[in-house]
Design a protein around this motif. Sequence first.
Motif, PDB file in Angstrom:
ATOM      1  N   GLU A  45      52.697  21.268  18.473  1.00 48.89           N
ATOM      2  CA  GLU A  45      52.209  21.286  19.845  1.00 48.89           C
ATOM      3  C   GLU A  45      52.363  19.972  20.598  1.00 48.89           C
ATOM      4  O   GLU A  45      52.200  19.942  21.800  1.00 48.89           O
ATOM      5  N   SER A  46      52.657  18.877  19.913  1.00 48.83           N
ATOM      6  CA  SER A  46      52.709  17.576  20.587  1.00 48.83           C
ATOM      7  C   SER A  46      53.859  17.491  21.589  1.00 48.83           C
ATOM      8  O   SER A  46      53.779  16.746  22.566  1.00 48.83           O
ATOM      9  N   HIS A  47      54.916  18.242  21.390  1.00 53.60           N
ATOM     10  CA  HIS A  47      56.048  18.211  22.311  1.00 53.60           C
ATOM     11  C   HIS A  47      55.788  19.006  23.592  1.00 53.60           C
ATOM     12  O   HIS A  47      56.501  18.857  24.571  1.00 53.60           O
ATOM     13  N   ASN A  48      54.760  19.870  23.583  1.00 50.20           N
ATOM     14  CA  ASN A  48      54.427  20.697  24.739  1.00 50.20           C
ATOM     15  C   ASN A  48      52.961  20.473  25.096  1.00 50.20           C
ATOM     16  O   ASN A  48      52.102  21.281  24.749  1.00 50.20           O
ATOM     17  N   GLU A  49      52.688  19.388  25.804  1.00 46.68           N
ATOM     18  CA  GLU A  49      51.303  19.013  26.116  1.00 46.68           C
ATOM     19  C   GLU A  49      50.641  20.038  27.043  1.00 46.68           C
ATOM     20  O   GLU A  49      49.458  20.328  26.893  1.00 46.68           O
ATOM     21  N   GLU A  50      51.404  20.592  27.992  1.00 47.79           N
ATOM     22  CA  GLU A  50      50.839  21.594  28.910  1.00 47.79           C
ATOM     23  C   GLU A  50      50.400  22.844  28.154  1.00 47.79           C
ATOM     24  O   GLU A  50      49.336  23.403  28.423  1.00 47.79           O
ATOM     25  N   GLY A  51      51.204  23.275  27.200  1.00 50.34           N
ATOM     26  CA  GLY A  51      50.834  24.434  26.390  1.00 50.34           C
ATOM     27  C   GLY A  51      49.601  24.148  25.547  1.00 50.34           C
ATOM     28  O   GLY A  51      48.744  25.029  25.370  1.00 50.34           O
ATOM     29  N   TYR A  52      49.499  22.929  25.052  1.00 47.84           N
ATOM     30  CA  TYR A  52      48.331  22.540  24.260  1.00 47.84           C
ATOM     31  C   TYR A  52      47.077  22.560  25.127  1.00 47.84           C
ATOM     32  O   TYR A  52      46.031  23.076  24.709  1.00 47.84           O
ATOM     33  N   ILE A  53      47.181  22.032  26.342  1.00 48.22           N
ATOM     34  CA  ILE A  53      46.039  22.040  27.260  1.00 48.22           C
ATOM     35  C   ILE A  53      45.606  23.469  27.547  1.00 48.22           C
ATOM     36  O   ILE A  53      44.408  23.782  27.545  1.00 48.22           O
ATOM     37  N   GLU A  54      46.566  24.353  27.767  1.00 43.73           N
ATOM     38  CA  GLU A  54      46.239  25.752  28.042  1.00 43.73           C
ATOM     39  C   GLU A  54      45.565  26.416  26.840  1.00 43.73           C
ATOM     40  O   GLU A  54      44.645  27.211  27.002  1.00 43.73           O
ATOM     41  N   SER A  55      46.008  26.088  25.634  1.00 45.06           N
ATOM     42  CA  SER A  55      45.384  26.682  24.456  1.00 45.06           C
ATOM     43  C   SER A  55      43.950  26.180  24.282  1.00 45.06           C
ATOM     44  O   SER A  55      43.059  26.945  23.902  1.00 45.06           O
ATOM     45  N   VAL A  56      43.701  24.907  24.588  1.00 44.40           N
ATOM     46  CA  VAL A  56      42.337  24.381  24.510  1.00 44.40           C
ATOM     47  C   VAL A  56      41.469  25.021  25.593  1.00 44.40           C
ATOM     48  O   VAL A  56      40.316  25.377  25.340  1.00 44.40           O
ATOM     49  N   LYS A  57      42.027  25.203  26.788  1.00 46.87           N
ATOM     50  CA  LYS A  57      41.278  25.867  27.862  1.00 46.87           C
ATOM     51  C   LYS A  57      40.918  27.298  27.479  1.00 46.87           C
ATOM     52  O   LYS A  57      39.803  27.761  27.751  1.00 46.87           O
ATOM     53  N   SER A  58      41.842  28.002  26.857  1.00 49.51           N
ATOM     54  CA  SER A  58      41.536  29.379  26.442  1.00 49.51           C
ATOM     55  C   SER A  58      40.463  29.382  25.355  1.00 49.51           C
ATOM     56  O   SER A  58      39.606  30.266  25.324  1.00 49.51           O
ATOM     57  N   TYR A  59      40.489  28.375  24.466  1.00 47.28           N
ATOM     58  CA  TYR A  59      39.432  28.237  23.461  1.00 47.28           C
ATOM     59  C   TYR A  59      38.073  28.043  24.148  1.00 47.28           C
ATOM     60  O   TYR A  59      37.086  28.687  23.778  1.00 47.28           O
ATOM     61  N   ILE A  60      38.045  27.167  25.160  1.00 44.40           N
ATOM     62  CA  ILE A  60      36.788  26.919  25.895  1.00 44.40           C
ATOM     63  C   ILE A  60      36.310  28.205  26.560  1.00 44.40           C
ATOM     64  O   ILE A  60      35.121  28.532  26.515  1.00 44.40           O
ATOM     65  N   ASP A  61      37.232  28.946  27.187  1.00 49.33           N
ATOM     66  CA  ASP A  61      36.870  30.216  27.821  1.00 49.33           C
ATOM     67  C   ASP A  61      36.248  31.182  26.815  1.00 49.33           C
ATOM     68  O   ASP A  61      35.200  31.789  27.081  1.00 49.33           O
ATOM     69  N   GLU A  62      36.889  31.332  25.664  1.00 47.32           N
ATOM     70  CA  GLU A  62      36.388  32.245  24.634  1.00 47.32           C
ATOM     71  C   GLU A  62      34.997  31.844  24.166  1.00 47.32           C
ATOM     72  O   GLU A  62      34.121  32.692  24.008  1.00 47.32           O
ATOM     73  N   GLN A  63      34.789  30.549  23.962  1.00 46.21           N
ATOM     74  CA  GLN A  63      33.507  30.083  23.463  1.00 46.21           C
ATOM     75  C   GLN A  63      32.400  30.248  24.500  1.00 46.21           C
ATOM     76  O   GLN A  63      31.265  30.571  24.142  1.00 46.21           O
ATOM     77  N   PHE A  64      32.712  30.044  25.770  1.00 45.07           N
ATOM     78  CA  PHE A  64      31.703  30.249  26.808  1.00 45.07           C
ATOM     79  C   PHE A  64      31.337  31.733  26.929  1.00 45.07           C
ATOM     80  O   PHE A  64      30.215  32.063  27.291  1.00 45.07           O
ATOM     81  N   GLU A  65      32.289  32.619  26.629  1.00 43.33           N
ATOM     82  CA  GLU A  65      31.993  34.058  26.645  1.00 43.33           C
ATOM     83  C   GLU A  65      31.005  34.441  25.541  1.00 43.33           C
ATOM     84  O   GLU A  65      30.234  35.381  25.690  1.00 43.33           O
ATOM     85  N   LEU A  66      31.053  33.712  24.428  1.00 44.40           N
ATOM     86  CA  LEU A  66      30.235  34.052  23.261  1.00 44.40           C
ATOM     87  C   LEU A  66      28.833  33.450  23.283  1.00 44.40           C
ATOM     88  O   LEU A  66      28.035  33.749  22.397  1.00 44.40           O
ATOM     89  N   ILE A  67      28.518  32.639  24.280  1.00 44.54           N
ATOM     90  CA  ILE A  67      27.213  31.965  24.315  1.00 44.54           C
ATOM     91  C   ILE A  67      26.097  32.991  24.453  1.00 44.54           C
ATOM     92  O   ILE A  67      26.139  33.885  25.300  1.00 44.54           O
ATOM     93  N   ASN A  68      25.081  32.816  23.605  1.00 45.34           N
ATOM     94  CA  ASN A  68      23.875  33.640  23.668  1.00 45.34           C
ATOM     95  C   ASN A  68      23.010  33.118  24.810  1.00 45.34           C
ATOM     96  O   ASN A  68      22.540  31.983  24.775  1.00 45.34           O
ATOM     97  N   THR A  69      22.787  33.949  25.828  1.00 44.46           N
ATOM     98  CA  THR A  69      22.042  33.513  27.005  1.00 44.46           C
ATOM     99  C   THR A  69      20.569  33.900  26.936  1.00 44.46           C
ATOM    100  O   THR A  69      19.879  33.896  27.950  1.00 44.46           O
ATOM    101  N   ALA A  70      20.068  34.194  25.742  1.00 38.49           N
ATOM    102  CA  ALA A  70      18.664  34.599  25.589  1.00 38.49           C
ATOM    103  C   ALA A  70      17.716  33.476  25.980  1.00 38.49           C
ATOM    104  O   ALA A  70      16.652  33.736  26.547  1.00 38.49           O
ATOM    105  N   SER A  71      18.067  32.235  25.662  1.00 36.14           N
ATOM    106  CA  SER A  71      17.231  31.099  26.047  1.00 36.14           C
ATOM    107  C   SER A  71      18.106  29.863  26.225  1.00 36.14           C
ATOM    108  O   SER A  71      19.240  29.810  25.739  1.00 36.14           O
ATOM    109  N   TYR A  72      17.537  28.873  26.903  1.00 36.64           N
ATOM    110  CA  TYR A  72      18.291  27.642  27.129  1.00 36.64           C
ATOM    111  C   TYR A  72      18.524  26.875  25.839  1.00 36.64           C
ATOM    112  O   TYR A  72      19.459  26.098  25.739  1.00 36.64           O
ATOM    113  N   PHE A  73      17.701  27.101  24.832  1.00 31.18           N
ATOM    114  CA  PHE A  73      17.916  26.465  23.534  1.00 31.18           C
ATOM    115  C   PHE A  73      19.276  26.865  22.975  1.00 31.18           C
ATOM    116  O   PHE A  73      20.066  26.011  22.550  1.00 31.18           O
ATOM    117  N   TYR A  74      19.575  28.158  22.976  1.00 33.86           N
ATOM    118  CA  TYR A  74      20.854  28.639  22.460  1.00 33.86           C
ATOM    119  C   TYR A  74      22.024  28.198  23.343  1.00 33.86           C
ATOM    120  O   TYR A  74      23.110  27.920  22.848  1.00 33.86           O
TER     121      TYR A  74
END
Length: 158
Positions: A45-74
């Motif tokens: 991935e080091s030769h394609n920095e834009e693709g790497y950034i996009e993959s990290v952004k998609s990881y962030i998107d996925e993780q924000f989708e999985l957040i338990n919103t039951a309380s601010y602690f979670y």
Amino acid sequence: MKGASLAEIKKELSHKSYDDMAELCLRLARFKKENKELLTYLLFESHNEEGYIESVKSYIDEQFELINTASYFYIRKSARKILTNTKKFIRYSQNKETEATILLYFCEKLKAFSPSIKYSTQLQNMYYRQIALIKKIVCTLHEDLQYDFNLILEDLSK
């Protein structure tokens, strides 16, 4: 066992053959997940920095989708986990522009998250710390990039 300094390791590696180096890298990758992830970045991935950034952004998107919103602690716990992993991915790149881009994206996602972070002091503090870090990073970049990033920062600061 005390580890050798980087200078000593570099000197010793200069005496190794190609096959020995490949074997050492593969053996190193077996022991820690971060080592394997770093080798993956360096090899694929080091030769394609834009693709790497996009993959990290998609990881962030996925993780924000999985957040338990039951309380601010979670929410706080999940946001800290996402930020920790994001910073690990940034360390692999060691590119200041990539770091600023990914952290800005994280802040955008955190600010837009529902329920709002304005009801949690800890989440607000996390957000403002990242904004301050981004400002510090942006100061080291080229003037054109500074202008672009400062426009985005102004929007996030509102």
